[in-house]
Design a protein around this motif. Structure first.
Motif, PDB file in Angstrom:
ATOM      1  N   VAL A  73       0.569  -1.142  -0.047  1.00  0.00           N
ATOM      2  CA  VAL A  73      -0.045   0.066   0.075  1.00  0.00           C
ATOM      3  C   VAL A  73       0.520   1.140  -0.185  1.00  0.00           C
ATOM      4  O   VAL A  73       2.100   1.141   0.090  1.00  0.00           O
ATOM      5  CB  VAL A  73      -1.043  -0.205   0.981  1.00  0.00           C
ATOM      6  CG1 VAL A  73      -2.240  -0.629   1.170  1.00  0.00           C
ATOM      7  CG2 VAL A  73       0.004   0.152   2.225  1.00  0.00           C
ATOM      8  N   GLU A  74       0.487   2.393  -0.390  1.00  0.00           N
ATOM      9  CA  GLU A  74       1.111   3.875  -0.428  1.00  0.00           C
ATOM     10  C   GLU A  74       1.115   4.098   1.413  1.00  0.00           C
ATOM     11  O   GLU A  74       0.289   5.118   1.777  1.00  0.00           O
ATOM     12  CB  GLU A  74       0.694   4.601  -1.283  1.00  0.00           C
ATOM     13  CG  GLU A  74       1.232   5.910  -1.830  1.00  0.00           C
ATOM     14  CD  GLU A  74       2.314   5.163  -2.276  1.00  0.00           C
ATOM     15  OE1 GLU A  74       3.577   5.880  -2.513  1.00  0.00           O
ATOM     16  OE2 GLU A  74       2.502   4.654  -3.603  1.00  0.00           O
ATOM     17  N   PRO A  75       2.855   4.027   1.434  1.00  0.00           N
ATOM     18  CA  PRO A  75       2.830   4.649   2.784  1.00  0.00           C
ATOM     19  C   PRO A  75       2.435   6.222   3.044  1.00  0.00           C
ATOM     20  O   PRO A  75       2.028   6.116   4.018  1.00  0.00           O
ATOM     21  CB  PRO A  75       4.211   4.319   3.076  1.00  0.00           C
ATOM     22  CG  PRO A  75       4.104   3.779   1.598  1.00  0.00           C
ATOM     23  CD  PRO A  75       3.736   3.869   0.809  1.00  0.00           C
ATOM     24  N   TYR A  76       2.915   7.225   1.922  1.00  0.00           N
ATOM     25  CA  TYR A  76       1.778   8.503   1.901  1.00  0.00           C
ATOM     26  C   TYR A  76       0.637   8.961   2.106  1.00  0.00           C
ATOM     27  O   TYR A  76       0.302   9.404   2.674  1.00  0.00           O
ATOM     28  CB  TYR A  76       2.367   9.378   0.772  1.00  0.00           C
ATOM     29  CG  TYR A  76       1.814  10.540   0.614  1.00  0.00           C
ATOM     30  CD1 TYR A  76       2.291  11.831   1.316  1.00  0.00           C
ATOM     31  CD2 TYR A  76       1.189  11.031   0.074  1.00  0.00           C
ATOM     32  CE1 TYR A  76       2.103  12.617   1.820  1.00  0.00           C
ATOM     33  CE2 TYR A  76       0.165  12.343  -0.290  1.00  0.00           C
ATOM     34  CZ  TYR A  76       0.895  13.342   1.164  1.00  0.00           C
ATOM     35  OH  TYR A  76      -0.014  14.528   0.698  1.00  0.00           O
ATOM     36  N   HIS A  77      -0.533   7.361   1.852  1.00  0.00           N
ATOM     37  CA  HIS A  77      -1.851   7.347   1.910  1.00  0.00           C
ATOM     38  C   HIS A  77      -2.417   7.321   3.148  1.00  0.00           C
ATOM     39  O   HIS A  77      -2.943   7.521   3.836  1.00  0.00           O
ATOM     40  CB  HIS A  77      -2.236   6.922   0.732  1.00  0.00           C
ATOM     41  CG  HIS A  77      -2.366   7.097  -0.196  1.00  0.00           C
ATOM     42  ND1 HIS A  77      -2.564   6.314  -1.461  1.00  0.00           N
ATOM     43  CD2 HIS A  77      -1.914   8.533  -1.140  1.00  0.00           C
ATOM     44  CE1 HIS A  77      -2.140   7.109  -2.920  1.00  0.00           C
ATOM     45  NE2 HIS A  77      -1.504   8.176  -2.542  1.00  0.00           N
ATOM     46  N   VAL A  78      -1.116   6.292   3.541  1.00  0.00           N
ATOM     47  CA  VAL A  78      -1.758   5.899   5.360  1.00  0.00           C
ATOM     48  C   VAL A  78      -1.602   6.430   5.686  1.00  0.00           C
ATOM     49  O   VAL A  78      -1.630   7.503   6.897  1.00  0.00           O
ATOM     50  CB  VAL A  78      -0.435   4.371   5.039  1.00  0.00           C
ATOM     51  CG1 VAL A  78      -0.646   3.983   6.860  1.00  0.00           C
ATOM     52  CG2 VAL A  78      -0.848   3.027   4.983  1.00  0.00           C
ATOM     53  N   THR A  79      -0.279   7.581   5.981  1.00  0.00           N
ATOM     54  CA  THR A  79       0.118   8.307   6.842  1.00  0.00           C
ATOM     55  C   THR A  79      -0.602  10.044   6.644  1.00  0.00           C
ATOM     56  O   THR A  79      -1.597  10.088   7.740  1.00  0.00           O
ATOM     57  CB  THR A  79       2.063   8.651   6.677  1.00  0.00           C
ATOM     58  OG1 THR A  79       3.027   8.005   7.072  1.00  0.00           O
ATOM     59  CG2 THR A  79       1.745  10.095   7.264  1.00  0.00           C
ATOM     60  N   MET A 129      -3.997   5.872 -10.242  1.00  0.00           N
ATOM     61  CA  MET A 129      -2.253   5.951 -10.195  1.00  0.00           C
ATOM     62  C   MET A 129      -1.543   6.154  -9.435  1.00  0.00           C
ATOM     63  O   MET A 129      -2.065   6.527  -8.479  1.00  0.00           O
ATOM     64  CB  MET A 129      -2.375   7.686 -10.745  1.00  0.00           C
ATOM     65  CG  MET A 129      -2.120   7.783 -12.766  1.00  0.00           C
ATOM     66  SD  MET A 129      -1.596   7.193 -13.545  1.00  0.00           S
ATOM     67  CE  MET A 129       0.243   7.454 -13.282  1.00  0.00           C
ATOM     68  N   PRO A 130      -0.365   4.768  -9.108  1.00  0.00           N
ATOM     69  CA  PRO A 130       0.192   4.769  -8.729  1.00  0.00           C
ATOM     70  C   PRO A 130       1.485   6.125  -7.737  1.00  0.00           C
ATOM     71  O   PRO A 130       0.937   7.055  -8.170  1.00  0.00           O
ATOM     72  CB  PRO A 130       1.477   3.846  -8.627  1.00  0.00           C
ATOM     73  CG  PRO A 130       1.528   4.231  -9.864  1.00  0.00           C
ATOM     74  CD  PRO A 130      -0.362   4.760 -10.951  1.00  0.00           C
ATOM     75  N   GLY A 131       1.540   5.570  -6.626  1.00  0.00           N
ATOM     76  CA  GLY A 131       2.051   6.874  -5.616  1.00  0.00           C
ATOM     77  C   GLY A 131       3.664   6.341  -5.886  1.00  0.00           C
ATOM     78  O   GLY A 131       3.921   5.707  -6.822  1.00  0.00           O
TER      79      GLY A 131
END
Length: 229
Positions: A73-79, A129-131
């Motif tokens: 999963v995209e860490p930036y999205h989680v943060t 679009m992926p991060g």
């Protein structure tokens, strides 16, 4: 599918993320330094403070939990999701001093939410679009960037036993022998699990899992850090 070229793009996973995430929990609350006076701060004010310099260390905590669960999963999205939840809940209850101890809960919920969003988008055929992290992973694997989100969604359905081998080999560069020495299983089993993970990513759907590679009871759900409402 084989891993890509010998030039390994940065995947933004700090090998010390778990240590960093754990050490901040018992330190004095950085929120105390904000000096709010009078009325309770708004969610917008809290979100700005939480994101400004990451005083709660949400980013390393997110990386550590993602790595522990071996999820793509995209860490930036989680943060970002964790920051938004923290701001909302702190604005609602005003318990600023409890923030550091609540970080694991916010991160856990944000990881689940991001994984759910990813599955929902894939099921609905929504182009995503992926991060930065997933784009770098696509480059490392020699995949088209437009396929990496679907590949990640399929990968996340695999047992943790299989996912962890992929993380060790592809994301942190460990050899199968190193993982075997660390107690992950015999090299031949680790090779089989890595092939399963790579086949899943390549085919964009979960590959057949060997019965010996299914998660044992203690790994079916790595410990929850909060109680479901």
């Amino acid at each position: 599918m084989e891993p890509g070229s010998t030039e390994r793009p940065e995947l933004a996973f700090d090998p010390d993320a778990q240590r960093i995430a754990e050490t901040h929990i018992d330190t004095p609350s950085p929120l105390r330094r904000w000096g709010f006076r009078g009325a309770r701060p708004s969610g917008r004010e809290l979100l700005h403070q939480i994101c400004d310099g990451d005083p709660l260390q949400l980013e390393p905590a997110a990386l550590a939990r993602i790595h522990e669960l071996a999820l793509l999963v995209e860490p930036y999205h989680v943060t970002s999701k964790a920051a938004a939840r923290a701001a909302f809940e702190l604005a609602r209850d005003g318990k600023l001093d409890t923030a550091p101890k609540r970080v694991p809960e916010w991160i856990e919920r944000a990881v689940d939410e991001e994984a759910d969003d990813q599955r929902r988008q894939a099921a609905n055929g929504i182009p995503t679009m992926p991060g930065e992290f997933l784009r770098a992973l696509a480059v490392r694997l020699g995949m088209e960037a437009g396929l990496i989100v679907d590949a990640s969604t399929a990968f996340n359905e695999l047992p943790l036993t299989v996912r962890r081998v992929f993380f060790g080999a592809i994301l942190t560069g460990q050899s199968l022998q190193q993982m075997s020495d660390a107690g992950y299983g015999p090299p031949e089993a680790l090779e089989r699990r890595l092939r399963c993970a790579l086949s899943t990513v390549s085919a964009l759907r979960p590959a057949e899992v060997h019965p010996d590679d299914l998660d044992p009871p203690e790994l079916i759900r790595v410990r929850r850090r909060y109680d479901d409402d």
